[in-house]
Scaffold this active site. Sequence first.
Site, PDB file in Angstrom:
ATOM      1  N   PRO A   1      -3.585  -3.844   1.680  1.00 14.48           N
ATOM      2  CA  PRO A   1      -4.100  -2.626   2.294  1.00 14.48           C
ATOM      3  C   PRO A   1      -5.238  -2.076   1.448  1.00 14.48           C
ATOM      4  O   PRO A   1      -5.080  -1.901   0.236  1.00 14.48           O
ATOM      5  CB  PRO A   1      -2.887  -1.679   2.275  1.00 14.48           C
ATOM      6  CG  PRO A   1      -2.038  -2.178   1.144  1.00 14.48           C
ATOM      7  CD  PRO A   1      -2.253  -3.663   1.082  1.00 14.48           C
ATOM      8  N   MET A   2      -6.387  -1.815   2.077  1.00 15.11           N
ATOM      9  CA  MET A   2      -7.558  -1.341   1.340  1.00 15.11           C
ATOM     10  C   MET A   2      -8.192  -0.178   2.099  1.00 15.11           C
ATOM     11  O   MET A   2      -8.624  -0.333   3.239  1.00 15.11           O
ATOM     12  CB  MET A   2      -8.564  -2.480   1.138  1.00 15.11           C
ATOM     13  CG  MET A   2      -8.065  -3.561   0.194  1.00 15.11           C
ATOM     14  SD  MET A   2      -9.179  -4.983   0.059  1.00 15.11           S
ATOM     15  CE  MET A   2      -8.805  -5.863   1.580  1.00 15.11           C
TER      16      MET A   2
ATOM     17  N   GLN B   1       1.240   0.821   5.863  1.00 16.60           N
ATOM     18  CA  GLN B   1       1.433   1.370   4.521  1.00 16.60           C
ATOM     19  C   GLN B   1       1.366   2.885   4.577  1.00 16.60           C
ATOM     20  O   GLN B   1       0.385   3.466   5.044  1.00 16.60           O
ATOM     21  CB  GLN B   1       0.398   0.869   3.514  1.00 16.60           C
ATOM     22  CG  GLN B   1       0.784   1.342   2.105  1.00 16.60           C
ATOM     23  CD  GLN B   1      -0.176   0.946   1.014  1.00 16.60           C
ATOM     24  OE1 GLN B   1      -1.302   1.413   0.996  1.00 16.60           O
ATOM     25  NE2 GLN B   1       0.279   0.106   0.091  1.00 16.60           N
TER      26      GLN B   1
ATOM     27  N   CYS C   1      -1.483   3.496  -5.799  1.00 23.33           N
ATOM     28  CA  CYS C   1      -2.862   3.986  -5.773  1.00 23.33           C
ATOM     29  C   CYS C   1      -3.070   5.051  -6.845  1.00 23.33           C
ATOM     30  O   CYS C   1      -2.311   6.020  -6.914  1.00 23.33           O
ATOM     31  CB  CYS C   1      -3.190   4.555  -4.397  1.00 23.33           C
ATOM     32  SG  CYS C   1      -4.896   5.158  -4.264  1.00 23.33           S
TER      33      CYS C   1
ATOM     34  N   LYS D   1       4.902  -1.155  -2.621  1.00 20.88           N
ATOM     35  CA  LYS D   1       3.813  -1.747  -3.398  1.00 20.88           C
ATOM     36  C   LYS D   1       3.577  -0.855  -4.604  1.00 20.88           C
ATOM     37  O   LYS D   1       3.334   0.347  -4.457  1.00 20.88           O
ATOM     38  CB  LYS D   1       2.533  -1.881  -2.578  1.00 20.88           C
ATOM     39  CG  LYS D   1       1.411  -2.622  -3.313  1.00 20.88           C
ATOM     40  CD  LYS D   1       0.240  -2.912  -2.383  1.00 20.88           C
ATOM     41  CE  LYS D   1      -0.787  -3.816  -3.066  1.00 20.88           C
ATOM     42  NZ  LYS D   1      -1.509  -3.150  -4.165  1.00 20.88           N
TER      43      LYS D   1
ATOM     44  N   HIS E   1       1.248  -5.035  -8.081  1.00 23.15           N
ATOM     45  CA  HIS E   1      -0.094  -5.212  -8.634  1.00 23.15           C
ATOM     46  C   HIS E   1       0.085  -5.362 -10.137  1.00 23.15           C
ATOM     47  O   HIS E   1       0.556  -4.439 -10.805  1.00 23.15           O
ATOM     48  CB  HIS E   1      -0.962  -4.002  -8.307  1.00 23.15           C
ATOM     49  CG  HIS E   1      -2.397  -4.163  -8.704  1.00 23.15           C
ATOM     50  ND1 HIS E   1      -3.425  -3.545  -8.044  1.00 23.15           N
ATOM     51  CD2 HIS E   1      -2.987  -4.863  -9.708  1.00 23.15           C
ATOM     52  CE1 HIS E   1      -4.580  -3.859  -8.605  1.00 23.15           C
ATOM     53  NE2 HIS E   1      -4.318  -4.663  -9.632  1.00 23.15           N
TER      54      HIS E   1
ATOM     55  N   ASN F   1       0.092  -9.187  -6.655  1.00 23.70           N
ATOM     56  CA  ASN F   1      -1.245  -8.795  -6.235  1.00 23.70           C
ATOM     57  C   ASN F   1      -2.063  -8.518  -7.492  1.00 23.70           C
ATOM     58  O   ASN F   1      -1.533  -8.169  -8.529  1.00 23.70           O
ATOM     59  CB  ASN F   1      -1.138  -7.539  -5.348  1.00 23.70           C
ATOM     60  CG  ASN F   1      -2.466  -6.890  -5.043  1.00 23.70           C
ATOM     61  OD1 ASN F   1      -2.648  -5.688  -5.261  1.00 23.70           O
ATOM     62  ND2 ASN F   1      -3.407  -7.654  -4.536  1.00 23.70           N
ATOM     63  N   GLY F   2      -3.385  -8.715  -7.363  1.00 22.79           N
ATOM     64  CA  GLY F   2      -4.264  -8.365  -8.469  1.00 22.79           C
ATOM     65  C   GLY F   2      -4.974  -9.552  -9.079  1.00 22.79           C
ATOM     66  O   GLY F   2      -4.322 -10.428  -9.659  1.00 22.79           O
TER      67      GLY F   2
ATOM     68  N   GLY G   1      -6.783  -9.159  -1.905  1.00 23.03           N
ATOM     69  CA  GLY G   1      -7.490  -8.023  -1.349  1.00 23.03           C
ATOM     70  C   GLY G   1      -8.977  -8.227  -1.261  1.00 23.03           C
ATOM     71  O   GLY G   1      -9.500  -8.749  -0.286  1.00 23.03           O
TER      72      GLY G   1
END
Length: 328
Positions: free
Chosen positions: A13-14, A65, A95, A134, A166, A206-207, A228
């Site tokens: 999700p971005m 999300q 975030c 997440k 992440h 993730n990351g 992402g």
Amino acid sequence: MTHYPSARFSVAPMLDWTDRHCRYFHRLMSRHAQLYTEMVTTGAILHGKGDYLGFSEAEHPLVLQLGGSDPVALAECAIRAERQGYDEINLNVGCPSDRVQNGMFGACLMAEPQRVADSIAAMKAAVAIPVTVKTRIGIDELDSYQFLCTLVDGLVEAGVDALIVHARKAWLKGLSPKQNRDVPPLDYERVYQLKRDYPHLTIAVNGGIKTLDEAKLHLEQLDGVMLGREVYQNPYLLAQVDGELFGDAYAVPSRHEVIRQLLPYIETQLSQGAYLGNVTRHTLGVFQGLPGARAWRRHLSENAHKAGSGPEVVEAAMAHVPEFCYID
């Protein structure tokens, strides 16, 4: 991630990127990749006037999300999302932006593991679809492995279905969201250790992952991988996902075919009042690395915003890129 075959690979999700136009475009290149909405706040869903939950049926499997910290509000949003047809709910606990912190959600929630656990428990009690989280590996000085395990213990007790990690900690003060995606060092080993210590919990990483070869290495240790920025900037990477990671050997459309398949969608969206540039901005990287890619980007950038622009602008831009008869 065991609920859907697609959870082996997902697109992150971005914010401002993975809107419904982006997701429709991405789905043209992969049948199996799990797609995520941008983070949507509980306040927007419960009190906003826009259609924050709309999507196309073509986008499945699709995860909503959520951003929020009130278990009651999160549960109500989860109920609405389930009714709307989403396949999964994901809570953002990663975030680091100031705006998100001011709303008391995102990465700052890592410091309140009980609130996160209560939120997951409330959503799990309210819906039948999976509820996931997440998160980061830590925040600020709260970055010990034990700190992370305290969060995970609460999530497991609450019944969380999967965890996407992440593999960087977040600095809530002193770094911008962009810097938080690059400056804190990656620690994949910590995520691997989580899987060893919680073998029955579905865990994805993730990351910093840029290639499917890297993804395959992570999948030797974990249940899923999430990409992402690399997918967004080089979207045709998705065309390799189904064959490489899911063993699905169907005939993958070429880049030109993908864009041709997008044209009817563009026509429909324009008839409903959408602006061409809102769709085409997600396609700028599709010809990355090919002759004519720069001309493709330039033509769209210079013309998609003009009044009355339609599919003919996309076709003219595509004419700048020689069409090859192979999948690269």
